[in-house]
Scaffold this motif. Structure first.
Motif, mmCIF file in Angstrom:
data_model
loop_
_atom_site.group_PDB
_atom_site.id
_atom_site.type_symbol
_atom_site.label_atom_id
_atom_site.label_comp_id
_atom_site.label_asym_id
_atom_site.label_seq_id
_atom_site.Cartn_x
_atom_site.Cartn_y
_atom_site.Cartn_z
ATOM 1 N N SER A 149 -37.006 -14.992 -4.742
ATOM 2 C CA SER A 149 -37.218 -13.978 -3.697
ATOM 3 C C SER A 149 -38.119 -12.856 -4.192
ATOM 4 C CB SER A 149 -35.871 -13.420 -3.235
ATOM 5 O OG SER A 149 -35.072 -14.439 -2.684
ATOM 6 N N LEU A 150 -39.398 -13.115 -4.219
ATOM 7 C CA LEU A 150 -40.391 -12.109 -4.546
ATOM 8 C C LEU A 150 -41.527 -12.176 -3.535
ATOM 9 C CD1 LEU A 150 -41.042 -12.209 -8.419
ATOM 10 C CD2 LEU A 150 -39.798 -10.457 -7.141
ATOM 11 N N ARG A 151 -41.995 -11.009 -3.116
ATOM 12 C CA ARG A 151 -43.209 -10.948 -2.298
ATOM 13 C C ARG A 151 -44.347 -10.495 -3.197
ATOM 14 N NH1 ARG A 151 -46.284 -7.259 0.841
ATOM 15 N NH2 ARG A 151 -45.004 -5.504 0.132
ATOM 16 N N LEU A 152 -45.367 -11.324 -3.288
ATOM 17 C CA LEU A 152 -46.505 -11.027 -4.153
ATOM 18 C C LEU A 152 -47.608 -10.330 -3.372
ATOM 19 C CD1 LEU A 152 -46.764 -14.343 -6.214
ATOM 20 C CD2 LEU A 152 -45.347 -12.321 -6.652
ATOM 21 N N VAL A 153 -48.228 -9.356 -4.021
ATOM 22 C CA VAL A 153 -49.324 -8.595 -3.428
ATOM 23 C C VAL A 153 -50.536 -8.724 -4.340
ATOM 24 C CG1 VAL A 153 -50.120 -6.310 -2.676
ATOM 25 C CG2 VAL A 153 -47.715 -6.965 -2.380
ATOM 26 N N PRO A 154 -51.707 -9.106 -3.814
ATOM 27 C CA PRO A 154 -52.884 -9.231 -4.676
ATOM 28 C C PRO A 154 -53.456 -7.881 -5.059
ATOM 29 C CG PRO A 154 -53.469 -9.707 -2.399
ATOM 30 C CD PRO A 154 -51.982 -9.514 -2.428
ATOM 31 N N ASP A 157 -54.939 -12.197 -19.915
ATOM 32 C CA ASP A 157 -54.082 -12.264 -21.091
ATOM 33 C C ASP A 157 -52.603 -12.233 -20.732
ATOM 34 O OD1 ASP A 157 -54.179 -9.658 -20.173
ATOM 35 O OD2 ASP A 157 -54.247 -8.744 -22.160
ATOM 36 N N GLY A 158 -52.300 -12.521 -19.464
ATOM 37 C CA GLY A 158 -50.922 -12.545 -19.010
ATOM 38 C C GLY A 158 -50.287 -13.913 -19.172
ATOM 39 N N ALA A 159 -49.483 -14.320 -18.178
ATOM 40 C CA ALA A 159 -48.778 -15.601 -18.246
ATOM 41 C C ALA A 159 -49.751 -16.734 -18.571
ATOM 42 C CB ALA A 159 -48.086 -15.874 -16.912
ATOM 43 N N VAL A 160 -49.373 -17.569 -19.522
ATOM 44 C CA VAL A 160 -50.304 -18.600 -19.993
ATOM 45 C C VAL A 160 -50.329 -19.825 -19.086
ATOM 46 C CG1 VAL A 160 -50.151 -17.860 -22.393
ATOM 47 C CG2 VAL A 160 -48.553 -19.579 -21.539
ATOM 48 N N ASP A 161 -49.243 -20.062 -18.363
ATOM 49 C CA ASP A 161 -49.194 -21.234 -17.491
ATOM 50 C C ASP A 161 -48.174 -20.991 -16.383
ATOM 51 O OD1 ASP A 161 -46.697 -21.597 -18.745
ATOM 52 O OD2 ASP A 161 -47.489 -23.096 -20.137
ATOM 53 N N LEU A 162 -48.075 -21.954 -15.477
ATOM 54 C CA LEU A 162 -47.180 -21.821 -14.331
ATOM 55 C C LEU A 162 -45.728 -21.706 -14.763
ATOM 56 C CD1 LEU A 162 -46.711 -21.820 -11.268
ATOM 57 C CD2 LEU A 162 -46.707 -24.332 -11.353
ATOM 58 N N ARG A 163 -45.360 -22.444 -15.774
ATOM 59 C CA ARG A 163 -43.965 -22.383 -16.244
ATOM 60 C C ARG A 163 -43.585 -20.967 -16.656
ATOM 61 N NH1 ARG A 163 -41.447 -26.015 -21.240
ATOM 62 N NH2 ARG A 163 -39.331 -25.172 -21.140
ATOM 63 N N LEU A 194 -51.328 -19.286 -3.696
ATOM 64 C CA LEU A 194 -50.768 -20.482 -4.328
ATOM 65 C C LEU A 194 -49.456 -20.174 -5.034
ATOM 66 C CD1 LEU A 194 -54.042 -22.019 -5.821
ATOM 67 C CD2 LEU A 194 -52.764 -22.838 -3.823
ATOM 68 N N MET A 195 -49.408 -19.027 -5.728
ATOM 69 C CA MET A 195 -48.194 -18.665 -6.450
ATOM 70 C C MET A 195 -47.058 -18.339 -5.487
ATOM 71 S SD MET A 195 -47.300 -18.487 -9.627
ATOM 72 C CE MET A 195 -45.594 -18.311 -10.157
ATOM 73 N N GLN A 196 -47.382 -17.685 -4.383
ATOM 74 C CA GLN A 196 -46.344 -17.348 -3.405
ATOM 75 C C GLN A 196 -45.700 -18.610 -2.835
ATOM 76 O OE1 GLN A 196 -45.442 -13.831 -2.143
ATOM 77 N NE2 GLN A 196 -43.731 -15.253 -2.065
ATOM 78 N N ARG A 197 -46.528 -19.604 -2.567
ATOM 79 C CA ARG A 197 -45.972 -20.868 -2.064
ATOM 80 C C ARG A 197 -45.024 -21.499 -3.077
ATOM 81 N NH1 ARG A 197 -51.728 -23.422 -0.099
ATOM 82 N NH2 ARG A 197 -52.188 -21.870 1.516
ATOM 83 N N ARG A 198 -45.407 -21.427 -4.341
ATOM 84 C CA ARG A 198 -44.550 -22.017 -5.371
ATOM 85 C C ARG A 198 -43.246 -21.237 -5.509
ATOM 86 N NH1 ARG A 198 -45.284 -25.941 -9.364
ATOM 87 N NH2 ARG A 198 -43.166 -26.400 -10.086
ATOM 88 N N LEU A 256 -49.760 -13.824 -12.657
ATOM 89 C CA LEU A 256 -50.517 -15.013 -12.264
ATOM 90 C C LEU A 256 -50.920 -15.817 -13.501
ATOM 91 C CD1 LEU A 256 -52.774 -13.396 -9.521
ATOM 92 C CD2 LEU A 256 -50.683 -14.749 -9.186
ATOM 93 N N PRO A 257 -50.763 -17.126 -13.445
ATOM 94 C CA PRO A 257 -50.983 -17.939 -14.649
ATOM 95 C C PRO A 257 -52.459 -18.154 -14.969
ATOM 96 C CG PRO A 257 -50.386 -19.348 -12.801
ATOM 97 C CD PRO A 257 -50.250 -17.926 -12.317
ATOM 98 N N ALA A 258 -52.778 -17.981 -16.256
ATOM 99 C CA ALA A 258 -54.067 -18.382 -16.829
ATOM 100 C C ALA A 258 -55.271 -17.684 -16.204
ATOM 101 C CB ALA A 258 -54.230 -19.898 -16.721
ATOM 102 N N LEU A 259 -55.087 -16.420 -15.763
ATOM 103 C CA LEU A 259 -56.221 -15.657 -15.241
ATOM 104 C C LEU A 259 -56.735 -14.632 -16.246
ATOM 105 C CD1 LEU A 259 -55.583 -14.871 -11.468
ATOM 106 C CD2 LEU A 259 -56.868 -16.736 -12.502
#
Length: 259
Positions: free
Chosen positions: A76-81, A18-24, A65-69, A13-16
């Motif tokens: 083809s990924l199913r995201l689980v919170p 120290d992981g992915a820094v942005d949506l890209r 929001l990420m799943q919609r994107r 997940l972006p910007a939450l």
């Protein structure tokens, strides 16, 4: 690769935290994970009081929001919170309503890397009181699970290569005792690939040979070198467990069965 692998630990997940820094970067990571063979990814940003305040509602919304994107992008990924719950004095008060690892009773827990075992058994009892059990993230990276603690000998995985000592025995180790008490363990693919150093890799291999892992995760934080890490880690697991054993581990079959 098949598309039924499950990543139980990822900072997609972006910007939450120290992981992915942005949506890209999140999209780049998602494409890599999907291409490798993951069909399901547990999004597990850090939950640390006073640090990363990623409460369940925030994570659920971010996953939606990420799943919609991803769907819009045809990935083809199913995201689980989920969360990577930090083991400290604040964790017990966060257990009510905490995000579990899918439909299981397990919560992903990060043990402080330099913590001793004194925190661990009370944790199991506390979780049990809430009908939960810990899924401990990357135990191979934690000093609390160093098999040398069971013998009281100051030795590390390096001694295996130097030939000065035999392989550490796990029968009396804390990691085995905790598994008997109901804990389960998630290994990092990067650990097997050597991304955290030689001693972590050797400890991961030791745990794998003794059947301590119930699932694995990418623990992906960045898109850079993610593919190489996934492929390298999987090849090591496959070399020890064989093709079917490796796929069973990456499918999460053992965790689903409580093993």
């Amino acid at each position: 690769m098949p598309s039924d692998f499950i990543d139980y630990h990822c900072h997609l997940l972006p910007a939450l935290d120290d992981g992915a820094v942005d949506l890209r970067e999140s999209l780049h990571m998602a494409r890599t994970l999907s291409s490798f063979g993951f069909g399901t990814v547990h999004c597990t940003p850090h939950l640390i009081r006073g640090g990363y305040e990623n409460d369940p509602a925030r994570v659920v919304r971010a996953v939606q929001l990420m799943q919609r994107r991803l769907d819009d992008e045809g990935i083809s990924l199913r995201l689980v919170p989920g969360n990577e719950h930090y083991l400290d004095q604040y964790l017990p008060e966060m257990l009510h309503g905490a995000l579990r690892a899918g439909d299981t009773r397990y919560l992903l827990v990060e043990v402080p890397f330099h913590a001793g075992p004194e925190l661990l058994r009370p944790m199991v009892q506390t979780f049990a009181g809430h009908g939960l059990a810990p899924l401990i993230a990357h135990p191979e990276r934690c000093n609390a699970f160093d098999p040398a603690r069971a013998t009281g000998v100051l030795r590390g995985a390096l001694s295996l290569v130097l030939g000065k000592e035999s392989e550490p025995q796990l029968e009396e180790s804390e990691v085995v005792a905790l598994k008997r008490l109901g804990c389960r363990f998630q290994g990092n693919l990067g650990s097997f690939a050597g991304y955290y150093g030689y001693e972590v890799r050797e400890r991961a291999l030791l745990f794998l040979r003794h059947g301590l892992y119930s699932c694995v995760g990418s623990d992906g934080h960045r898109s850079e070198k993610l593919w190489e890490m996934l492929v390298g880690g999987y090849s090591v697991i496959e070399s020890l467990l064989g093709e079917e054993g490796a796929r069973e581990l990456l499918r999460g079959t053992l965790l689903a069965n409580g093993a």
